[in-house]
Write an enzyme that holds these catalytic residues in place. Structure first.
Site, PDB file in Angstrom:
ATOM      1  N   SER A  79     -26.411  -1.748  36.957  1.00 22.18           N
ATOM      2  CA  SER A  79     -25.811  -0.824  36.003  1.00 22.18           C
ATOM      3  C   SER A  79     -26.158   0.606  36.386  1.00 22.18           C
ATOM      4  O   SER A  79     -27.186   0.860  37.045  1.00 22.18           O
ATOM      5  CB  SER A  79     -26.348  -1.108  34.586  1.00 22.18           C
ATOM      6  OG  SER A  79     -25.969  -0.089  33.679  1.00 22.18           O
TER       7      SER A  79
ATOM      8  N   TYR B 167     -33.829  -3.469  29.513  1.00 21.45           N
ATOM      9  CA  TYR B 167     -32.553  -3.518  30.233  1.00 21.45           C
ATOM     10  C   TYR B 167     -32.585  -2.572  31.433  1.00 21.45           C
ATOM     11  O   TYR B 167     -32.240  -2.954  32.560  1.00 21.45           O
ATOM     12  CB  TYR B 167     -31.420  -3.140  29.289  1.00 21.45           C
ATOM     13  CG  TYR B 167     -30.056  -3.178  29.931  1.00 21.45           C
ATOM     14  CD1 TYR B 167     -29.352  -4.367  30.023  1.00 21.45           C
ATOM     15  CD2 TYR B 167     -29.490  -2.022  30.467  1.00 21.45           C
ATOM     16  CE1 TYR B 167     -28.102  -4.418  30.626  1.00 21.45           C
ATOM     17  CE2 TYR B 167     -28.241  -2.065  31.077  1.00 21.45           C
ATOM     18  CZ  TYR B 167     -27.548  -3.261  31.153  1.00 21.45           C
ATOM     19  OH  TYR B 167     -26.323  -3.294  31.762  1.00 21.45           O
TER      20      TYR B 167
END
Length: 472
Positions: free
Chosen positions: A184, A197
């Site tokens: 990401s 995350y």
């Protein structure tokens, strides 16, 4: 003196344009050469290869399945939701004729990861491994359950490492294969509410970079795919307030997967779809820590803003015309670049004062505060009176030279119609100014329109990110 400054500025912009063109040309040439040398793995296949995709029941994983099935690869689809996998598998079998195996598993549990790894090791050959399984959660770390955070770490990191380790011996023995680890943009921008995350995605990027160096010359390629905001179920499932972000910030899963496969063909280890996100990742390494702190503070404020409702929401108050997608911006810039000779000709044909009157007239309709300030200053330097500038920015053209009124009224109409004037209005303009000057006028109008909408789009981003407090 002014003429020398204008010539200098023109040369500066021309040089900048040439530099950008050379860099872009070199990039696309490199990609073209790499694609011309593709091994069979990356081309549509007459005989089936095999691809295993985790997190395949929706979003990016499902789109990878579509692309690889269309290219002739048999598939093994892994995800938690058996019914979703079965529906996708049946659809792909019917439409493409490939073989599709369904393997339900929750990769947060070691025993399920072990089953998938064993299936990989049992295959005669695996060409593609897409480690896409993952999820997010908007929650501060101190308020979270440690078992939930560890589950996320197992899905994102442990499972990716174990499955990659299971796949590599066979790929290396055959001298071909590809592994994509879906990370990401957040790997480069640690933000509050997603500590685990961000950490796990950063770990995937580091792992992939190191592995890429180890695999040089083996025929096996690896990639860390780092998408930004993508239209999937991910953000709703994670209950993230970033769903308020404007349309221009979002990518489709098709854009993400197509970009990933192109970069994989070019052996690019980090793939960042979208020019804006690629720029963000590119500059992230030079940002000082204090800037990250500021970004984190702004994002923390955004997380506390409630999303707008479909009707009568918090963001109904922004009415200025703006770009709705990055494609609109790049399309306009591409069109102007392609017609740069016409633009230079227009600048020569139109008197500077006349040109600034046109710019101010269009800007008044579109309401861009940045262009209003910039062109008011340029108009003053060009000899326009303060009173005339203020009148133009109020929509009043009566004090302008009589021989320019037709063009200024046309500029108002052109801007109000979003650059699609009526045939009658254009015919009147042609009658007054002739073909050459009409083309020059319309080129000037188009140029300022791009500036106006770009400024308004920036304001809209501020407006959305601040919950309606800034940019209005």
């Amino acid at each position: 003196m002014k003429e020398r400054i204008n010539n200098h500025n023109g040369k500066l912009w021309w040089g900048l344009g040439v530099g950008v063109g050379v860099v872009a040309g070199a990039h696309f040439l490199r990609r073209w050469v790499a694609e011309r040398r593709l091994p069979p793995l990356f081309k549509a296949r007459a005989s089936a290869g095999v691809a295993l995709i985790t997190g395949a029941s929706s979003g990016i994983g499902a789109t990878y399945a579509e692309y690889l099935a269309q290219a002739g690869y048999d598939l093994i689809l892994v995800a938690r939701r058996r019914e979703r996998l079965e529906a996708l598998a049946e659809s792909l079998r019917t439409r493409t004729g490939v073989m599709v195996e369904v393997l339900p598993a929750d990769l947060g549990f070691p025993e399920d990861v072990g089953r998938v790894a064993a299936r990989i090791e049992s295959l005669p050959a695996l060409d593609f491994l897409i480690n896409n399984a993952g999820y997010g959660r908007s929650r501060e770390f101190a308020a979270s359950a440690v078992n939930e955070e560890l589950h996320m770490a197992h899905v994102h990191v442990d499972a990716s490492l174990r499955l990659t380790r299971a796949a590599l011996p066979g790929m290396l023995a055959r001298g071909r294969g590809a592994v994509v680890n879906v990370a990401s943009v957040m790997a480069f921008y640690p933000l509050p509410g997603g500590a685990t995350y961000t950490a796990t995605k950063a770990a995937l990027v580091g792992f992939t970079r190191a592995l890429h160096q180890e695999l040089q010359g083996t025929g096996v390629r690896v990639q860390a795919l780092c998408p930004g905001l993508t239209r999937t179920e991910f953000h709703q499932a994670a209950n993230l307030s970033i769903t308020q972000a404007p349309g221009i910030a979002w990518l489709s899963t098709d854009q993400v997967v197509a970009h990933s496969l192109r970069d994989l063909a070019a052996d690019a280890v980090i793939s960042v779809p979208g020019l804006g996100y690629a720029a963000l990742v590119g500059v992230s390494g030079v940002f000082p820590p204090v800037l990250f702190d500021g970004i984190g503070t702004a994002y923390q404020a955004l997380r506390r803003v409630k999303p707008a409702s479909a009707a009568g929401g918090a963001f109904d108050g922004f009415s200025r015309r703006r770009y709705e997608s990055l494609g609109q911006v790049t399309g306009e810039l591409r069109a102007i670049f392609q017609r740069r000779a016409e633009l230079r000709k227009a600048m020569r044909l139109l008197d500077p004062a006349f040109r600034e009157r046109l710019m101010l007239t269009v800007t008044q309709v579109n309401g861009c505060r940045y262009c209003a300030q910039a062109h008011a200053r340029m108009a003053l330097e060009g000899g326009l009176a303060q009173e005339e500038i203020e009148a133009l920015l109020s929509g009043v053209t009566a004090a302008c030279p009589a021989d320019e009124l037709t063009a200024l009224l046309y500029a108002q109409h052109w801007a109000e119609s979003g650059g699609a004037p009526s045939a009658a209005a254009r015919a009147t303009l042609l009658e007054c100014y002739g073909e050459e000057r009409t083309a020059a006028i319309e080129m000037a109008l188009r140029m300022i329109q791009v500036g106006n909408l770009s400024g308004n789009t920036f304001d809209y981003l501020l407006y959305r990110l601040s919950g309606g407090r800034w940019g209005k």
